[in-house]
Design an enzyme around this catalytic site. Structure first.
Site, PDB file in Angstrom:
ATOM      1  N   SER A   1       0.791  -1.236   0.000  1.00 55.42           N
ATOM      2  CA  SER A   1       0.000   0.000   0.000  1.00 55.42           C
ATOM      3  C   SER A   1       0.821   1.283   0.000  1.00 55.42           C
ATOM      4  O   SER A   1       0.266   2.361  -0.208  1.00 55.42           O
ATOM      5  CB  SER A   1      -0.912   0.029   1.223  1.00 55.42           C
ATOM      6  OG  SER A   1      -2.119  -0.580   0.916  1.00 55.42           O
TER       7      SER A   1
ATOM      8  N   LYS B   1       0.450   3.428  -2.915  1.00 50.77           N
ATOM      9  CA  LYS B   1      -0.727   4.288  -3.121  1.00 50.77           C
ATOM     10  C   LYS B   1      -0.352   5.770  -3.056  1.00 50.77           C
ATOM     11  O   LYS B   1      -0.896   6.597  -3.781  1.00 50.77           O
ATOM     12  CB  LYS B   1      -1.801   3.960  -2.069  1.00 50.77           C
ATOM     13  CG  LYS B   1      -2.388   2.560  -2.215  1.00 50.77           C
ATOM     14  CD  LYS B   1      -3.226   2.179  -1.005  1.00 50.77           C
ATOM     15  CE  LYS B   1      -3.856   0.796  -1.187  1.00 50.77           C
ATOM     16  NZ  LYS B   1      -4.521   0.319   0.039  1.00 50.77           N
TER      17      LYS B   1
ATOM     18  N   TYR C   1      -3.868   3.202   7.885  1.00 52.13           N
ATOM     19  CA  TYR C   1      -5.059   2.354   8.069  1.00 52.13           C
ATOM     20  C   TYR C   1      -5.909   2.904   9.218  1.00 52.13           C
ATOM     21  O   TYR C   1      -5.988   4.118   9.407  1.00 52.13           O
ATOM     22  CB  TYR C   1      -4.663   0.895   8.344  1.00 52.13           C
ATOM     23  CG  TYR C   1      -3.810   0.274   7.260  1.00 52.13           C
ATOM     24  CD1 TYR C   1      -4.313   0.088   5.986  1.00 52.13           C
ATOM     25  CD2 TYR C   1      -2.513  -0.127   7.526  1.00 52.13           C
ATOM     26  CE1 TYR C   1      -3.539  -0.503   4.993  1.00 52.13           C
ATOM     27  CE2 TYR C   1      -1.733  -0.727   6.546  1.00 52.13           C
ATOM     28  CZ  TYR C   1      -2.245  -0.900   5.279  1.00 52.13           C
ATOM     29  OH  TYR C   1      -1.481  -1.479   4.308  1.00 52.13           O
TER      30      TYR C   1
ATOM     31  N   VAL D   1       1.026  -3.836   3.801  1.00 54.05           N
ATOM     32  CA  VAL D   1       0.907  -5.135   4.472  1.00 54.05           C
ATOM     33  C   VAL D   1       2.136  -6.016   4.247  1.00 54.05           C
ATOM     34  O   VAL D   1       2.254  -7.064   4.861  1.00 54.05           O
ATOM     35  CB  VAL D   1      -0.375  -5.897   4.062  1.00 54.05           C
ATOM     36  CG1 VAL D   1      -1.615  -5.197   4.579  1.00 54.05           C
ATOM     37  CG2 VAL D   1      -0.443  -6.116   2.567  1.00 54.05           C
TER      38      VAL D   1
ATOM     39  N   TYR E   1      -2.781  -2.065 -10.644  1.00 55.15           N
ATOM     40  CA  TYR E   1      -2.838  -1.990  -9.176  1.00 55.15           C
ATOM     41  C   TYR E   1      -2.072  -3.153  -8.520  1.00 55.15           C
ATOM     42  O   TYR E   1      -1.260  -2.934  -7.604  1.00 55.15           O
ATOM     43  CB  TYR E   1      -4.305  -1.970  -8.719  1.00 55.15           C
ATOM     44  CG  TYR E   1      -4.421  -2.009  -7.217  1.00 55.15           C
ATOM     45  CD1 TYR E   1      -4.073  -0.892  -6.448  1.00 55.15           C
ATOM     46  CD2 TYR E   1      -4.826  -3.166  -6.555  1.00 55.15           C
ATOM     47  CE1 TYR E   1      -4.136  -0.939  -5.062  1.00 55.15           C
ATOM     48  CE2 TYR E   1      -4.895  -3.216  -5.174  1.00 55.15           C
ATOM     49  CZ  TYR E   1      -4.549  -2.100  -4.442  1.00 55.15           C
ATOM     50  OH  TYR E   1      -4.600  -2.149  -3.065  1.00 55.15           O
TER      51      TYR E   1
HETATM   52  N1  GLU Z   1      -2.207  -5.350  -2.494  1.00 51.78           N
HETATM   53  C1  GLU Z   1      -2.817  -5.219  -1.220  1.00 51.78           C
HETATM   54  C2  GLU Z   1      -4.309  -5.270  -1.356  1.00 51.78           C
HETATM   55  O1  GLU Z   1      -4.848  -4.636  -2.209  1.00 51.78           O
HETATM   56  C3  GLU Z   1      -2.371  -3.934  -0.595  1.00 51.78           C
HETATM   57  C4  GLU Z   1      -2.884  -3.815   0.761  1.00 51.78           C
HETATM   58  C5  GLU Z   1      -2.059  -3.025   1.701  1.00 51.78           C
HETATM   59  O2  GLU Z   1      -0.824  -3.008   1.701  1.00 51.78           O
HETATM   60  O3  GLU Z   1      -2.740  -2.408   2.518  1.00 51.78           O
HETATM   61  O4  GLU Z   1      -4.982  -5.935  -0.637  1.00 51.78           O
END
Ligand code: GLU
Length: 340
Positions: free
Chosen positions: A82, A85, A259, A277, A207
């Protein structure tokens, strides 16, 4: 890219070897202090992530002058997840500007889990770019604007921010593609809401690949320092992001980057940050440093346990919290005599 930043105030002053040594001793201290902490658990909803050696632990700091201090497993690769992002959001801001970006995604904390299949009912858009819905909206816009070369461009920009050529962990990518049913559902929700107008599978390809880019804690520190240094990679002097994109990205990282632990993080660490994650965390001290940490066991909010503890330690040890009593605040205001 459409931005043409001039970065009139990005003038690095070299870090002294003494200040670098102090940062290194602090990193070593936190490494030793938290290395034995086995709290938390590996992310297991992406099968490949559950196979990662859980005891890995790396810490790194990169300064605005381009110096990097790293300890422990700071050169061990892991997937960015994430944290991507934040960088894709900055990319979209640079590509299309604020109006078009904010027509696709908001900037409000959601209060929902990161993978919630939901939109903000007031706008019919994702709450913010740090939850999956927002990140998939951003990936969708990039895919629509940049066409089939979108992911190559993402990888190129991330590599510029890290100062070296990054690659994709193909096994993690396949694992996500096979099991990412919630993300697929979010993709269809976004297409139905006309956030993008390209096939959902093509968007998710971007993504899932962006989440599977391999980085190290050292890379994260340099990527963070690129944001800290007004969008210019301080090690290579490459101009990567425009200043408006950096400002908006850091703002959303501050409010939504961690988060459901974002409020706790803002209070305890007080820095814009983003976790993934895969166990990575990136944190940014505006105009000064980027921090990269990696340790794959996660707390209940999904943030690296040792990574968070180390960032709290660094923030306390170096007075990094935005509202710390020792934080000198705006250098502009300090330049006005009566504020000293
Ligand atoms: N590729 C993971 C998902 O979309 C990223 C989640 C994350 O790192 O929060 O579930």
């Amino acid at each position: 890219m459409t931005h043409a930043p001039e970065h009139p105030i990005a003038v690095p002053t070299p870090s002294t070897s003494q200040s670098l040594q102090e940062i290194e001793s602090l990193l070593l201290e936190h490494y030793a202090q938290y290395q034995g902490n086995q709290d938390g658990a590996l992310a297991n909803y992406i099968p490949e992530l559950a196979k990662v050696p859980p005891d890995q632990f790396g810490l790194a700091v990169a300064t605005h002058a381009g110096d990097v201090v790293a300890v422990g497993d700071a050169d061990v690769p892991f997937t960015i997840q994430s944290i991507s992002k934040a960088y894709n959001f900055a990319m979209l801001l640079d590509e299309v500007g604020r109006d078009e970006t904010y027509a696709a995604v908001g900037v409000q904390p959601s209060g929902d889990p990161f993978n919630a299949i939901t939109l903000d009912a007031r706008t019919n858009r994702p709450f913010n770019p740090m939850v999956n819905a927002g990140a998939i909206a951003v990936a969708g816009r990039l895919r629509q604007i940049l066409g089939a070369g979108a992911f190559d461009r993402v990888l190129e920009v991330f590599s510029l921010a890290a100062g070296r050529t990054l690659d994709v962990d193909e096994r993690v990518f396949e694992s996500e593609r096979e099991t990412g049913h919630r993300n697929r559902a979010i993709g269809h929700l976004l297409r139905a809401a006309e956030v993008f107008d390209v096939p959902v599978d093509e968007v998710l390809d971007v993504y899932f690949r962006q989440c599977s880019i391999r980085v190290t804690a050292r890379d994260l520190a340099v990527m963070g320092a690129t944001l800290a240094n007004l969008g210019i990679n301080p090690c290579t002097r490459q101009d990567v992001f425009g200043m408006d994109a950096v400002r908006d990205t850091l703002s959303v990282m501050f409010t939504c980057g961690m988060y459901d632990g974002a409020g706790d993080w803002a209070t305890r660490v007080g820095l814009p940050a983003k976790s993934g994650v895969g166990g990575g965390i990136i944190a940014v001290v505006n105009r000064q440093i980027g921090i990269g940490v990696f340790s794959p066991r996660l707390d209940e909010a999904g943030n690296s346990v040792r990574g968070k503890l180390s960032c709290i330690g660094l923030a306390d040890g170096l007075g990094l919290h935005a509202f710390d009593a020792t934080n000198p605040g705006s250098s502009f205001l300090r330049g006005m005599a009566k504020w000293d």
